[in-house]
Write a protein that holds these residues in place. Structure first.
Motif: not given
Length: 83
Positions: A65-69
């Motif tokens: 998962e690389v969803t923005p923080e």
């Protein structure tokens, strides 16, 4: 579904006014109506887009998962994430 129908109605009326404007022009009241409808349409569009983005989870090709923080924090505040 109701949001989409509302957007469709707004867009239909905006287009009616645009066609009338090209053919014969608009009265002052119609010009104000057109501007109000355009603002409402854009507001609704932005709200829907924001909601879609806030609900989205992004994964790279390896499944990580690389969803923005920033989006993750919003999801946490809304109770959409357990992590």
């Amino acid at each position: 579904m109701a949001e989409s129908e509302e957007q469709d109605k707004l867009l239909k009326r905006i287009n009616e006014l645009a066609h009338k404007n090209k053919k014969e022009g608009l009265t002052e009241a119609e010009t104000r109506e057109r501007e109000r409808l355009r603002r409402e349409y854009i507001k609704n569009f932005r709200e829907a887009m924001r909601s879609n983005i806030e609900m989205m989870r992004i994964f790279d090709k390896d499944g990580k998962e690389v969803t923005p923080e920033k989006v993750r924090n919003i999801q946490r505040k809304k109770g959409l994430r357990d992590d």
